[in-house]
Enzyme design. Structure first.
Site, PDB file in Angstrom:
ATOM      1  N   GLY A   1      -2.079  11.045   7.077  1.00 43.22           N
ATOM      2  CA  GLY A   1      -2.345  10.940   5.647  1.00 43.22           C
ATOM      3  C   GLY A   1      -2.371   9.521   5.134  1.00 43.22           C
ATOM      4  O   GLY A   1      -3.220   9.164   4.310  1.00 43.22           O
TER       5      GLY A   1
ATOM      6  N   SER B   1      -4.660  22.002   9.036  1.00 44.78           N
ATOM      7  CA  SER B   1      -3.750  21.687   7.936  1.00 44.78           C
ATOM      8  C   SER B   1      -3.766  20.211   7.567  1.00 44.78           C
ATOM      9  O   SER B   1      -3.219  19.818   6.525  1.00 44.78           O
ATOM     10  CB  SER B   1      -2.318  22.109   8.298  1.00 44.78           C
ATOM     11  N   ASN B   2      -4.373  19.366   8.413  1.00 43.89           N
ATOM     12  CA  ASN B   2      -4.480  17.936   8.108  1.00 43.89           C
ATOM     13  C   ASN B   2      -5.612  17.628   7.130  1.00 43.89           C
ATOM     14  O   ASN B   2      -5.587  16.600   6.439  1.00 43.89           O
ATOM     15  CB  ASN B   2      -4.753  17.120   9.380  1.00 43.89           C
ATOM     16  N   LEU B   3      -6.616  18.494   7.080  1.00 42.85           N
ATOM     17  CA  LEU B   3      -7.879  18.117   6.454  1.00 42.85           C
ATOM     18  C   LEU B   3      -7.789  17.910   4.950  1.00 42.85           C
ATOM     19  O   LEU B   3      -8.610  17.191   4.371  1.00 42.85           O
ATOM     20  CB  LEU B   3      -8.954  19.161   6.774  1.00 42.85           C
TER      21      LEU B   3
ATOM     22  N   LYS C   1      -6.301  12.427  17.232  1.00 37.77           N
ATOM     23  CA  LYS C   1      -6.577  11.744  15.972  1.00 37.77           C
ATOM     24  C   LYS C   1      -7.048  10.309  16.185  1.00 37.77           C
ATOM     25  O   LYS C   1      -7.967   9.836  15.504  1.00 37.77           O
ATOM     26  CB  LYS C   1      -5.329  11.744  15.088  1.00 37.77           C
TER      27      LYS C   1
ATOM     28  N   CYS D   1       6.679  15.415   5.528  1.00 39.14           N
ATOM     29  CA  CYS D   1       5.590  16.111   4.851  1.00 39.14           C
ATOM     30  C   CYS D   1       5.427  17.525   5.388  1.00 39.14           C
ATOM     31  O   CYS D   1       5.062  18.441   4.654  1.00 39.14           O
ATOM     32  CB  CYS D   1       4.291  15.320   5.027  1.00 39.14           C
TER      33      CYS D   1
END
Length: 323
Positions: A33, A61-63, A78, A177
């Site tokens: 993030g 869930s990162n998008l 990543k 997070c």
């Protein structure tokens, strides 16, 4: 130079400043993030060499907060997906990807080779490891943290105090997070601030960005800033070590239960209960190395040991899951 025309108009940049950015090497730890906006803005600004470290893969869930990635990147490392996106954004710069976590030994090399290091790892263990390495190498470190809708970003090390000087003790909880949640624009704002501070440090802009911290509460729309120049370094820091840095004769204590880790961190490690640890009396000159999943329990136990056994040499061993 059409690509950089809008920023080169600024008197503090110009042709000379753009050449400085083109010659710079920035290492970014974490491509999540915080790392995504940092990398996008540094690549867009023309920082000549970017090196990315991240051991994770892209998940759906990162998008919502990591706009470098697309659905087609799901399952990819990543670091490699970010590298490819940045090369497509700006083919004039060099981008390297390392699909690996950063421990104490690797951090020493990074701090020595980089002109500036950015901590976007979302791990307090990594933050302290990078701070220790950058302080020794006198390399600027731009570190940030976000939780929920609040965060901070600061410029540490080089000639300024380290992260340890400002945060000599760990937080009361190890919330992240993943456990406490986060809103996408918040990491975007803090990550953009990291990139802004990094560019000012690389350009030698005045006033200096090192030794200052910005805080943000984006739920209440409040920002704050303060200087921590002159803050002393802690007298008895608790450094992190990695398994390969252990020595014969070290007392290695694994605080994780068998439900967390069926096997201890290394063959020489022993598991101790709370009462056994409270009664521990290390031999004179013996180094005690404490280990847990995140580093939080090990830190607290190490502080208690330092208080109870004055002069004890205590260090922390972060596990891979803690990085």
């Amino acid at each position: 130079m059409t690509r950089y025309a809008r920023q080169m108009i600024l008197p503090e940049i110009g042709a000379a400043g753009q050449a400085t950015l083109a010659a710079a090497h920035v290492v970014v730890i974490g491509a999540g993030g915080l790392g995504c906006p940092v990398l996008q803005y540094l690549a867009g600004a023309g920082v000549g060499r970017l090196t990315i470290f991240d051991p994770d893969t892209v998940e759906e869930s990162n998008l919502h907060r990591q706009p470098l990635y697309r659905m087609a990147d799901l399952g990819r490392p990543k670091a490699e997906a970010a590298r490819d996106a940045l090369r497509a954004l700006n083919p004039q710069i060099a981008v390297e990807a390392h699909v690996e976590a950063v421990g104490p030994r690797r951090a020493e090399t990074i701090a020595t080779e980089a002109d500036l290091v950015i901590d976007a790892a979302d791990s307090f263990a990594v933050s302290y490891i990078l701070s220790d390495a950058c302080l020794r190498a006198q390399t600027p470190l731009i570190s940030a943290s976000v939780l929920g809708q609040t965060g901070y970003v600061g410029g540490f090390c080089a000639w300024a105090p380290s992260l340890r000087a400002v945060f000599p003790d760990l937080p009361a909880s190890g919330a992240s997070c993943a456990t406490a949640g986060v809103l996408g624009p918040v990491v975007g704002v803090i990550g953009a601030l990291q990139a802004q501070i990094a560019l000012r440090v690389l350009l030698g802009a005045d006033p200096p960005a090192l030794g200052r911290m910005l805080t943000a509460d984006l739920a209440e729309l409040r920002f704050g800033a303060f200087s921590f120049l002159g803050t002393p370094e802690p007298e008895r820091p608790l450094p992190f070590v990695s398994v390969e840095m252990l020595s014969e004769g070290d007392l290695v204590v694994d605080l994780r239960g068998e439900d967390e880790a069926p096997k201890p961190i290394c063959a020489a490690a022993v598991r101790l209960s709370g009462s056994e640890l409270a009664a521990l009396e290390p031999a004179s000159g013996q180094r005690v190395v404490l280990c847990c999943a995140s580093g939080l329990r090990a830190w607290q136990a190490a502080r208690n040991l330092q208080i109870r056994c004055a002069g004890a040499e205590v260090e922390l061993l972060a596990t891979k899951t803690g990085w």
